[in-house]
Design an enzyme around this catalytic site. Structure first.
Site, PDB file in Angstrom:
ATOM      1  N   VAL A  11      -5.340  -6.725  34.029  1.00  0.00           N
ATOM      2  CA  VAL A  11      -6.285  -5.779  33.427  1.00  0.00           C
ATOM      3  C   VAL A  11      -7.586  -5.735  34.208  1.00  0.00           C
ATOM      4  O   VAL A  11      -8.119  -4.662  34.509  1.00  0.00           O
ATOM      5  CB  VAL A  11      -6.547  -6.152  31.954  1.00  0.00           C
ATOM      6  N   GLU A 154      -7.358  -2.063  26.372  1.00  0.00           N
ATOM      7  CA  GLU A 154      -6.642  -1.362  27.447  1.00  0.00           C
ATOM      8  C   GLU A 154      -5.265  -0.943  26.960  1.00  0.00           C
ATOM      9  O   GLU A 154      -4.667  -1.603  26.107  1.00  0.00           O
ATOM     10  CB  GLU A 154      -6.547  -2.247  28.696  1.00  0.00           C
ATOM     11  N   PHE A 155      -4.768   0.163  27.521  1.00  0.00           N
ATOM     12  CA  PHE A 155      -3.442   0.679  27.179  1.00  0.00           C
ATOM     13  C   PHE A 155      -2.681   0.983  28.472  1.00  0.00           C
ATOM     14  O   PHE A 155      -2.191   2.089  28.683  1.00  0.00           O
ATOM     15  CB  PHE A 155      -3.557   1.933  26.312  1.00  0.00           C
ATOM     16  N   GLU A 158       2.418  -1.643  32.913  1.00  0.00           N
ATOM     17  CA  GLU A 158       2.679  -2.251  34.212  1.00  0.00           C
ATOM     18  C   GLU A 158       3.614  -1.345  35.004  1.00  0.00           C
ATOM     19  O   GLU A 158       4.598  -0.835  34.490  1.00  0.00           O
ATOM     20  CB  GLU A 158       3.296  -3.648  34.050  1.00  0.00           C
ATOM     21  N   LYS A 210      -5.419  -1.785  19.168  1.00  0.00           N
ATOM     22  CA  LYS A 210      -4.616  -2.297  20.284  1.00  0.00           C
ATOM     23  C   LYS A 210      -3.341  -2.954  19.776  1.00  0.00           C
ATOM     24  O   LYS A 210      -2.230  -2.681  20.269  1.00  0.00           O
ATOM     25  CB  LYS A 210      -5.443  -3.305  21.090  1.00  0.00           C
ATOM     26  N   PHE A 255      10.369   5.284  24.401  1.00  0.00           N
ATOM     27  CA  PHE A 255      10.568   3.955  23.840  1.00  0.00           C
ATOM     28  C   PHE A 255      11.760   3.866  22.893  1.00  0.00           C
ATOM     29  O   PHE A 255      11.828   2.945  22.075  1.00  0.00           O
ATOM     30  CB  PHE A 255       9.289   3.453  23.146  1.00  0.00           C
ATOM     31  N   CYS A 266       2.558  -8.303  27.170  1.00  0.00           N
ATOM     32  CA  CYS A 266       1.884  -7.655  26.036  1.00  0.00           C
ATOM     33  C   CYS A 266       2.691  -7.665  24.745  1.00  0.00           C
ATOM     34  O   CYS A 266       2.282  -8.279  23.756  1.00  0.00           O
ATOM     35  CB  CYS A 266       1.522  -6.221  26.414  1.00  0.00           C
ATOM     36  N   ARG A 336       7.188 -12.621  32.819  1.00  0.00           N
ATOM     37  CA  ARG A 336       6.818 -13.205  31.537  1.00  0.00           C
ATOM     38  C   ARG A 336       7.682 -12.611  30.422  1.00  0.00           C
ATOM     39  O   ARG A 336       7.753 -11.405  30.264  1.00  0.00           O
ATOM     40  CB  ARG A 336       5.331 -12.967  31.257  1.00  0.00           C
TER      41      ARG A 336
END
Length: 444
Positions: A11, A154-155, A158, A210, A255, A266, A336
Site C-alpha cells: 500500500v 485503500e481499495f 494486487e 474498508k 467476484f 486482505c 500469503r
C-alpha cells in the site's frame, strides 16, 4: 503538496509512487535499511505491474525519496500517511503494534500542525487511538500542535493497483475536520477529474467501510463456491448458473468465479478481523463465520478430489502431481494465504510429490517449502509435467489459459487434468483425450 509515507509495503509504495506521479513531493520511510537501499538504487522489492518504472521516473525527477528516518520524513510534510502492516493475531484480531510505534514517533518529531492519515487497514476506533498517542507525545514535549487523524482506506487490487489508485471508483475520507477534509480533497483532486469520487464520512464509518467492502467481496466468492459444490451433487453446471445470475444487474459477474477460494493479504485477514470486532461488540457474526468456513473448505477441495481420484490406484503416496500456479492470484508474487499452500501441504502429508511452476512467485514458494522434501519448484512451465501422474492448475496466469495440450499430454504419464480455476472447456478437453475435473460440474 509535501507528503510523508510511512511504510514501503504494497500500500505504501503504490501510494507514494502514484502521489509523486501527480507532482507531489513524497518522502517514503521504512525501518528496513536493505529495502530503502534497494529502492534508492531504483529497484522495487515487491511485484506489481507498472510500479518499478513509475518509482524510477519520480526518483529521477526528485519527487520521490526513501529514508529510514521518520524525523526526516515528516520535517516538512503537510500530511503523513501510516501505511504499515497490521498482521493478524492468533485470535484473528489486528496487531496494531506497528501503527502505535509510528504514532509515537510522529508525536515525538512533528514540528508543525499536521494531518495524519490511517491508510493501513485497521479496526474501528484506531484513528482515535492514534490521535491519543500523538497528543500524549506532544504534551510530553510541551508542544501545542494540532493533529487531525483521517481514515483513508485503500481499495487496491494486487496486480492492478496502479490503475485502481490513478482511476479509483471512490476515495473514502473519514474525518470530522473541515480543514483536513479540504486538504485531502485537494490532494486527491487529480485522481477524480471526471466526476466527484470523494466520499467524506465520519472516521469510524470510514474504518468500517474498508472491512465491509472486503468482507462483501469475500462473501460473493464463498457464495459461488458453495453453489458450485451443490451443482456438482445435483448435476448442474456452475458456469451456466453463474451466467444466469450474473446477468442480473443487482448481482453482476464480478467476484462470482468459482475456484480454489480467496487468499492474499486482505480478504482472509479482514474477514477474521471483522469477526473479532463483532464478537468484541457482543455480536455473533453468523454470516462471516460461514464465509470463512466455506473458504477454508474450498482451499483444500482440489486436494481432496485428487486423493479421491487416486484412491482406487493405491492412493497418492509416491505419485507426482504437476502444479501450475502458486501465487494466490495472477499478476502478483504474493503467496500469503494462497490456496496452493493448503493444497500442497494436504497432498504432501499424504505422501504425494509436487513439482510446481509459477512465473513470478517461485522464489517465495521456495522459501515457504524449503523444509518439505516432497516439493520441487521448477523454472519452466512444461518441466513441471515431466512424468507426473496428473496436472493441477491453481492460479489463472494468462500463459496457462491456452497451453500446448498435446505437449502436456505427452509429458504426463496419464492425461489427467484438475482445473482449480475452470479455465478450460470440458468438451474441448474430452476431445483432446484428457480426464478433466473442474469445479461446480459433475465429472462425466
Amino acid at each position: 503538496m509535501k507528503l510523508c509515507i510511512v511504510g514501503t509495503g504494497y500500500v505504501g509504495l503504490v501510494s507514494a509512487a502514484c502521489f509523486a506521479e501527480m507532482g507531489n513531493t513524497v518522502i517514503c520511510v521504512d525501518v528496513n535499511p536493505a529495502v530503502v537501499e534497494k529502492l534508492n538504487s531504483g529497484s522495487v522489492h515487491i511485484f506489481e505491474p507498472g510500479l518499478e518504472p513509475m518509482v524510477q521516473r519520480s526518483r529521477a525527477d526528485g519527487r520521490l525519496q526513501f529514508t529510514t528516518s521518520l524525523e526526516q520524513g515528516i520535517s516538512e510534510a503537510d500530511c503523513a500517511f501510516i501505511c504499515v502492516g497490521t498482521p493478524p493475531r492468533p485470535d484473528g484480531s489486528c496487531d496494531l503494534s506497528f501503527v502505535r510505534q509510528v504514532a509515537h514517533e510522529i508525536g515525538r518529531y512533528m514540528r508543525k500542525d499536521m494531518v495524519v492519515v490511517d491508510k493501513s487497514t485497521v479496526p474501528v476506533g484506531t484513528a482515535d487511538m492514534v490521535r491519543g498517542i500523538i497528543e500524549e507525545e506532544l504534551a510530553a514535549r510541551g508542544e501545542k500542535l494540532r493533529v487531525d487523524v483521517v481514515s483513508n482506506p485503500e481499495f487496491l487490487k494486487e496486480g492492478d493497483a496502479i490503475m485502481d489508485f490513478m482511476k479509483p471508483d471512490r476515495v473514502v475520507l473519514g474525518t470530522d475536520s473541515s480543514s483536513a477534509a479540504a486538504l485531502m480533497r485537494e490532494l486527491y483532486a487529480p485522481f477524480a477529474r471526471t466526476r466527484d469520487k470523494i466520499i467524506v464520512m465520519s472516521v469510524r464509518s470510514a474504518e468500517m467501510t474498508k472491512y465491509a467492502a472486503n468482507c462483501m467481496l469475500a462473501t460473493k466468492i464463498s457464495f459461488i463456491n458453495e453453489i458450485a459444490s451443490i451443482c456438482e451433487k445435483v448435476g448442474a453446471d456452475v458456469r451456466d448458473v453463474r451466467n444466469g445470475i450474473g446477468s442480473d444487474s443487482r448481482i453482476g459477474y464480478q467476484f462470482i468465479y468459482p475456484g480454489v477460494g480467496y487468499g492474499g493479504s486482505c480478504f482472509p485477514k479482514d474477514v477474521k478481523a471483522l469477526i473479532q470486532t463483532a464478537e468484541d461488540a457482543g455480536i455473533t457474526p453468523v454470516l462471516l463465520n460461514a464465509v470463512e468456513d466455506v473458504n477454508a473448505r474450498q482451499k483444500v477441495y482440489m486436494a481432496r478430489r485428487i486423493q479421491e481420484y487416486f484412491a482406487p490406484q493405491g492412493g497418492v503416496a509416491g505419485k507426482t502431481l504437476a502444479l501450475w500456479g502458486l501465487a494466490f492470484k495472477a499478476n502478483t508474487d504474493d503467496m500469503r494465504e494462497a490456496a496452493a499452500i493448503d493444497i500442497i501441504n494436504a497432498l504432501t502429508a499424504a505422501g504425494m510429490k509436487i513439482r510446481a511452476f509459477d512465473p513470478i512467485a517461485a522464489e517465495n514458494a521456495r522459501r515457504i517449502f524449503r523444509d518439505n522434501a516432497l516439493v520441487e519448484i521448477v523454472d519452466e512451465q512444461y518441466a513441471a509435467c515431466e512424468g507426473a501422474q496428473a496436472l493441477l492448475v491453481v492460479t489463472e496466469w494468462n500463459q496457462f489459459r491456452n497451453p500446448d495440450f498435446d505437449r502436456v499430454k505427452c509429458l504426463l504419464s496419464a492425461p489427467i487434468l484438475f482445473d482449480g480455476r475452470n479455465l478450460y472447456s470440458p468438451a474441448s478437453m474430452a476431445e483432446r483425450g484428457f480426464a478433466y475435473f473442474c469445479i461446480g460440474r459433475k465429472a462425466d
